[in-house]
Design a protein around this motif. Structure first.
Motif, PDB file in Angstrom:
ATOM      1  N   GLU A 156     -14.156  16.723 -10.216  1.00 42.72           N
ATOM      2  CA  GLU A 156     -14.874  17.894 -10.719  1.00 42.72           C
ATOM      3  C   GLU A 156     -14.125  19.127 -10.263  1.00 42.72           C
ATOM      4  OE1 GLU A 156     -18.994  18.076  -9.724  1.00 42.72           O
ATOM      5  OE2 GLU A 156     -19.498  16.359 -10.989  1.00 42.72           O
ATOM      6  N   GLN A 199     -13.181  25.416  -6.101  1.00 41.10           N
ATOM      7  CA  GLN A 199     -12.847  24.174  -5.407  1.00 41.10           C
ATOM      8  C   GLN A 199     -12.698  22.989  -6.349  1.00 41.10           C
ATOM      9  OE1 GLN A 199     -15.993  23.621  -2.604  1.00 41.10           O
ATOM     10  NE2 GLN A 199     -17.247  22.427  -3.980  1.00 41.10           N
ATOM     11  N   THR A 228     -13.221  18.863  -6.373  1.00 42.13           N
ATOM     12  CA  THR A 228     -13.958  17.807  -5.680  1.00 42.13           C
ATOM     13  C   THR A 228     -13.575  16.473  -6.283  1.00 42.13           C
ATOM     14  OG1 THR A 228     -15.807  19.353  -5.427  1.00 42.13           O
ATOM     15  CG2 THR A 228     -16.241  17.038  -4.966  1.00 42.13           C
ATOM     16  N   TYR A 229     -13.246  15.522  -5.404  1.00 42.70           N
ATOM     17  CA  TYR A 229     -12.888  14.163  -5.824  1.00 42.70           C
ATOM     18  C   TYR A 229     -13.879  13.207  -5.181  1.00 42.70           C
ATOM     19  CZ  TYR A 229     -10.113   9.858  -6.192  1.00 42.70           C
ATOM     20  OH  TYR A 229      -9.681   8.582  -6.444  1.00 42.70           O
ATOM     21  N   PHE A 230     -14.727  12.600  -6.008  1.00 48.46           N
ATOM     22  CA  PHE A 230     -15.772  11.694  -5.530  1.00 48.46           C
ATOM     23  C   PHE A 230     -15.282  10.251  -5.578  1.00 48.46           C
ATOM     24  CE2 PHE A 230     -18.135  15.251  -7.434  1.00 48.46           C
ATOM     25  CZ  PHE A 230     -18.923  15.626  -6.361  1.00 48.46           C
ATOM     26  N   GLY A 273     -15.521  11.028  -0.393  1.00 49.43           N
ATOM     27  CA  GLY A 273     -14.795  11.898  -1.299  1.00 49.43           C
ATOM     28  C   GLY A 273     -14.082  12.998  -0.550  1.00 49.43           C
ATOM     29  N   VAL A 274     -13.512  13.916  -1.317  1.00 51.12           N
ATOM     30  CA  VAL A 274     -12.729  15.004  -0.753  1.00 51.12           C
ATOM     31  C   VAL A 274     -13.103  16.289  -1.494  1.00 51.12           C
ATOM     32  CG1 VAL A 274     -10.388  15.875  -0.386  1.00 51.12           C
ATOM     33  CG2 VAL A 274     -10.802  13.430  -0.301  1.00 51.12           C
ATOM     34  N   VAL A 275     -13.259  17.373  -0.730  1.00 46.86           N
ATOM     35  CA  VAL A 275     -13.456  18.697  -1.313  1.00 46.86           C
ATOM     36  C   VAL A 275     -12.258  19.540  -0.921  1.00 46.86           C
ATOM     37  CG1 VAL A 275     -14.901  20.764  -1.336  1.00 46.86           C
ATOM     38  CG2 VAL A 275     -15.964  18.505  -1.186  1.00 46.86           C
ATOM     39  N   ALA A 333      -5.091  15.656  -0.207  1.00 44.32           N
ATOM     40  CA  ALA A 333      -6.045  14.993  -1.106  1.00 44.32           C
ATOM     41  C   ALA A 333      -5.208  14.298  -2.165  1.00 44.32           C
ATOM     42  CB  ALA A 333      -6.982  16.013  -1.728  1.00 44.32           C
TER      43      ALA A 333
END
Length: 176
Positions: free
Chosen positions: A76, A81, A83-85, A90-92, A126
């Motif tokens: 997303e 930012q 965001t990887y879910f 996940g990672v922000v 990331a």
């Protein structure tokens, strides 16, 4: 469910190049209005032509990056930012803290898989597979980084051997 007259491969190709088609249509409309219009339409035609050309250029850049699917996770993107879910977390990534963006081509002969790597000021990385759901939004994220090399994204997409491509890196100012 009805029968489609368009083959799935043709439908996918049309969908992939849709922004190019829209840009070409808008540019053609702008030329028509600018050169053949009367009064106000003639003046409106020139900005429409410029907008069409911009859509055409960005559409070409996007279409030349091969779409991928089936990877782990969901991406997303909002203005501030990325965001990887993942199922296990996940990672922000705040885009204001990114200092380097690269693509790691994994060298898969059949699929040409690649991974985006966003590095922040603390050196945290990331790693996002280009086949994750929503990963096409990563091209949108590049718009926030002046001097990003879109041609390297295209080259990475076509790479068939393991290789790293630096897409953008923050310029460090040295005070000597």
């Amino acid at each position: 469910m009805g029968m489609s007259l368009v083959r799935p491969a043709a439908r996918a190709a049309i969908w992939r190049w849709r922004e190019v088609f829209v840009g070409a249509f808008v540019a053609a409309l702008g030329v028509n209005w600018a050169l053949g219009g009367i009064g106000l339409m003639r003046w409106i035609g020139w900005p429409v032509l410029v907008i069409g050309c911009a859509l055409l250029i960005t559409g070409l850049q996007r279409a030349r990056v091969r779409p991928r699917s089936g990877g782990a996770g969901v991406v997303e993107l909002d203005e501030a930012q990325l965001t990887y879910f993942l199922p296990e977390g996940g990672v922000v990534v705040p885009l204001s803290l990114v200092t380097r963006i690269e693509i790691e081509a994994l060298g898969d002969e059949a699929h040409g898989e690649m991974r985006w790597i966003f590095t922040d000021r603390d050196g945290q990385e990331a790693r996002i597979p280009a086949s994750a759901v929503g990963a096409e939004r990563l091209m949108d994220a590049l718009a926030q980084f002046p001097g990003a090399h879109f041609q390297k994204v295209i080259a990475a997409s076509a790479a068939r051997k393991p290789e790293n491509f630096v897409i953008w890196q923050e310029q460090v100012v040295r005070l000597d």
